[in-house]
Design a protein around this motif. Sequence first.
Motif, PDB file in Angstrom:
ATOM      1  N   ARG A 127       0.846  -1.193   0.000  1.00  0.00           N
ATOM      2  CA  ARG A 127       0.000   0.000   0.000  1.00  0.00           C
ATOM      3  C   ARG A 127       0.886   1.250   0.000  1.00  0.00           C
ATOM      4  NH1 ARG A 127      -5.211  -0.199   0.933  1.00  0.00           N
ATOM      5  NH2 ARG A 127      -5.171   1.906   1.801  1.00  0.00           N
ATOM      6  N   PHE A 128       0.397   2.317  -0.659  1.00  0.00           N
ATOM      7  CA  PHE A 128       1.198   3.532  -0.753  1.00  0.00           C
ATOM      8  C   PHE A 128       1.494   4.127   0.623  1.00  0.00           C
ATOM      9  CE2 PHE A 128       1.441   8.187  -0.876  1.00  0.00           C
ATOM     10  CZ  PHE A 128       2.587   8.341  -1.645  1.00  0.00           C
ATOM     11  N   ASP A 129       0.495   4.134   1.525  1.00  0.00           N
ATOM     12  CA  ASP A 129       0.735   4.735   2.838  1.00  0.00           C
ATOM     13  C   ASP A 129       1.813   3.978   3.607  1.00  0.00           C
ATOM     14  OD1 ASP A 129      -0.778   2.494   3.172  1.00  0.00           O
ATOM     15  OD2 ASP A 129      -2.308   3.414   4.444  1.00  0.00           O
ATOM     16  N   ALA A 130       1.901   2.645   3.429  1.00  0.00           N
ATOM     17  CA  ALA A 130       2.958   1.871   4.088  1.00  0.00           C
ATOM     18  C   ALA A 130       4.320   2.191   3.460  1.00  0.00           C
ATOM     19  CB  ALA A 130       2.667   0.381   3.985  1.00  0.00           C
ATOM     20  N   PHE A 131       4.345   2.337   2.139  1.00  0.00           N
ATOM     21  CA  PHE A 131       5.586   2.671   1.431  1.00  0.00           C
ATOM     22  C   PHE A 131       6.087   4.056   1.832  1.00  0.00           C
ATOM     23  CE2 PHE A 131       7.337   4.321  -2.767  1.00  0.00           C
ATOM     24  CZ  PHE A 131       8.602   3.793  -2.563  1.00  0.00           C
ATOM     25  N   LYS A 132       5.188   5.036   1.798  1.00  0.00           N
ATOM     26  CA  LYS A 132       5.577   6.402   2.167  1.00  0.00           C
ATOM     27  C   LYS A 132       5.950   6.471   3.638  1.00  0.00           C
ATOM     28  CE  LYS A 132       6.007  10.815   1.163  1.00  0.00           C
ATOM     29  NZ  LYS A 132       6.364  11.366   2.460  1.00  0.00           N
ATOM     30  N   PRO A 151      -3.502   7.666  -9.642  1.00  0.00           N
ATOM     31  CA  PRO A 151      -4.886   7.299  -9.324  1.00  0.00           C
ATOM     32  C   PRO A 151      -5.067   5.790  -9.282  1.00  0.00           C
ATOM     33  CG  PRO A 151      -4.833   9.050 -10.968  1.00  0.00           C
ATOM     34  CD  PRO A 151      -3.422   8.590 -10.784  1.00  0.00           C
ATOM     35  N   GLY A 152      -5.792   5.324  -8.278  1.00  0.00           N
ATOM     36  CA  GLY A 152      -6.014   3.898  -8.135  1.00  0.00           C
ATOM     37  C   GLY A 152      -5.096   3.234  -7.138  1.00  0.00           C
ATOM     38  N   ASN A 153      -4.106   3.951  -6.642  1.00  0.00           N
ATOM     39  CA  ASN A 153      -3.209   3.453  -5.586  1.00  0.00           C
ATOM     40  C   ASN A 153      -2.393   2.241  -6.041  1.00  0.00           C
ATOM     41  OD1 ASN A 153      -2.268   4.014  -2.981  1.00  0.00           O
ATOM     42  ND2 ASN A 153      -3.385   2.278  -2.140  1.00  0.00           N
ATOM     43  N   GLY A 154      -2.229   2.052  -7.378  1.00  0.00           N
ATOM     44  CA  GLY A 154      -1.463   0.907  -7.853  1.00  0.00           C
ATOM     45  C   GLY A 154      -0.060   1.260  -8.312  1.00  0.00           C
ATOM     46  N   LEU A 155       0.179   2.544  -8.593  1.00  0.00           N
ATOM     47  CA  LEU A 155       1.479   3.004  -9.061  1.00  0.00           C
ATOM     48  C   LEU A 155       1.944   4.185  -8.224  1.00  0.00           C
ATOM     49  CD1 LEU A 155       0.832   3.035 -12.932  1.00  0.00           C
ATOM     50  CD2 LEU A 155       2.089   1.297 -11.649  1.00  0.00           C
ATOM     51  N   VAL A 156       3.266   4.371  -8.172  1.00  0.00           N
ATOM     52  CA  VAL A 156       3.809   5.545  -7.492  1.00  0.00           C
ATOM     53  C   VAL A 156       4.944   6.102  -8.351  1.00  0.00           C
ATOM     54  CG1 VAL A 156       5.383   4.141  -6.111  1.00  0.00           C
ATOM     55  CG2 VAL A 156       4.817   6.457  -5.363  1.00  0.00           C
ATOM     56  N   LEU A 157       4.943   7.415  -8.523  1.00  0.00           N
ATOM     57  CA  LEU A 157       5.958   8.107  -9.318  1.00  0.00           C
ATOM     58  C   LEU A 157       6.963   8.742  -8.378  1.00  0.00           C
ATOM     59  CD1 LEU A 157       6.774   9.137 -12.215  1.00  0.00           C
ATOM     60  CD2 LEU A 157       5.455  11.197 -11.672  1.00  0.00           C
ATOM     61  N   GLN A 170      15.548   0.804  -2.952  1.00  0.00           N
ATOM     62  CA  GLN A 170      15.958  -0.197  -1.964  1.00  0.00           C
ATOM     63  C   GLN A 170      14.852  -0.425  -0.940  1.00  0.00           C
ATOM     64  OE1 GLN A 170      19.769   0.816  -0.223  1.00  0.00           O
ATOM     65  NE2 GLN A 170      20.713   1.093  -2.231  1.00  0.00           N
ATOM     66  N   THR A 171      14.228   0.657  -0.512  1.00  0.00           N
ATOM     67  CA  THR A 171      13.125   0.533   0.441  1.00  0.00           C
ATOM     68  C   THR A 171      11.954  -0.208  -0.176  1.00  0.00           C
ATOM     69  OG1 THR A 171      13.790   2.627   1.462  1.00  0.00           O
ATOM     70  CG2 THR A 171      11.583   1.821   1.969  1.00  0.00           C
ATOM     71  N   PHE A 172      11.619   0.140  -1.418  1.00  0.00           N
ATOM     72  CA  PHE A 172      10.514  -0.528  -2.115  1.00  0.00           C
ATOM     73  C   PHE A 172      10.782  -2.023  -2.257  1.00  0.00           C
ATOM     74  CE2 PHE A 172       8.845  -2.121  -6.170  1.00  0.00           C
ATOM     75  CZ  PHE A 172       7.492  -1.933  -5.967  1.00  0.00           C
ATOM     76  N   ASN A 173      11.994  -2.380  -2.691  1.00  0.00           N
ATOM     77  CA  ASN A 173      12.329  -3.794  -2.870  1.00  0.00           C
ATOM     78  C   ASN A 173      12.317  -4.541  -1.536  1.00  0.00           C
ATOM     79  OD1 ASN A 173      12.677  -3.485  -5.642  1.00  0.00           O
ATOM     80  ND2 ASN A 173      14.840  -3.001  -5.455  1.00  0.00           N
ATOM     81  N   GLY A 174      12.747  -3.878  -0.456  1.00  0.00           N
ATOM     82  CA  GLY A 174      12.708  -4.514   0.853  1.00  0.00           C
ATOM     83  C   GLY A 174      11.293  -4.782   1.324  1.00  0.00           C
ATOM     84  N   LEU A 175      10.408  -3.810   1.151  1.00  0.00           N
ATOM     85  CA  LEU A 175       9.006  -3.998   1.531  1.00  0.00           C
ATOM     86  C   LEU A 175       8.344  -5.072   0.678  1.00  0.00           C
ATOM     87  CD1 LEU A 175       7.840  -0.301   2.026  1.00  0.00           C
ATOM     88  CD2 LEU A 175       8.286  -1.994   3.806  1.00  0.00           C
ATOM     89  N   LEU A 176       8.687  -5.101  -0.606  1.00  0.00           N
ATOM     90  CA  LEU A 176       8.119  -6.111  -1.497  1.00  0.00           C
ATOM     91  C   LEU A 176       8.561  -7.516  -1.085  1.00  0.00           C
ATOM     92  CD1 LEU A 176       6.383  -6.508  -4.030  1.00  0.00           C
ATOM     93  CD2 LEU A 176       8.484  -6.335  -5.383  1.00  0.00           C
ATOM     94  N   ALA A 177       9.840  -7.661  -0.713  1.00  0.00           N
ATOM     95  CA  ALA A 177      10.344  -8.967  -0.277  1.00  0.00           C
ATOM     96  C   ALA A 177       9.658  -9.429   1.000  1.00  0.00           C
ATOM     97  CB  ALA A 177      11.857  -8.899  -0.079  1.00  0.00           C
TER      98      ALA A 177
END
Length: 234
Positions: A127-132, A151-157, A170-177
């Motif tokens: 989720r974007f709020d968890a990523f941010k 829009p749609g909370n599926g992508l982030v720029l 690095q943060t994104f890949n860590g959360l994804l793992a």
Amino acid sequence: MPRTPIQSTALHILKRLLCVGFFLSAGIHTTLGATLPLPSTSYKYTVLDQDLSAALQEFGNNLKISVNISAEVKGRIRGRMPELPPREFLDRLTKLYDLQWYYDGVVLYVSAAKEAQTRMLVLSSIRFDAFKGALDKLDISDERYLVRPAPGNGLVLVSGPPRFIALVEQTFNGLLAVAQAQPRVAETPPKESVMVLFRGSSTTVVRGGRPEVFYTSDLPPEDEVGGKAELSKK
């Protein structure tokens, strides 16, 4: 043996990554972005004609800050620079020479504005709020650089200098793992309904709404000697 700036940076980032789970669960709030430790007094630096990279390196040396300067940072400083607080001095140089700077908590990275990068990340299971929130807690977020959901909370720029983009990825890949490593709860199959219908001498078993077995008795309930009737399966 003293640590090199690269070793110190890696150790600092590792410590912050280990702590982020605690910060997110405990709801502890921190300031956005790592604070660049600069004094508020004026920075007295006299230069008449000097290479820009050398001036930035000397700026870090004078203030005891490790500085990483991109090879794309080019130019010369000609003329006197006004006495300014160090932060204003740094911002003045970046504005005059079209630069960007980013401090990751250990090293001050200076790059040319043309080196700025843009990434489109697919959030999928994040989720974007968890990523941010993770970027904020790790002191990676910087209000000067873009992190915006589509829009749609599926992508982030995301957009900014190379070091900022690297830490965001690095943060994104860590959360994804972490998300992919979470055990998935198996869906419980719905219970089948079983019903037995008695109609006279016949018996029907209905499972899941479909009749499966049909029994009938070809004999009366009891024969002349009092025995039980046999059931035949058809």
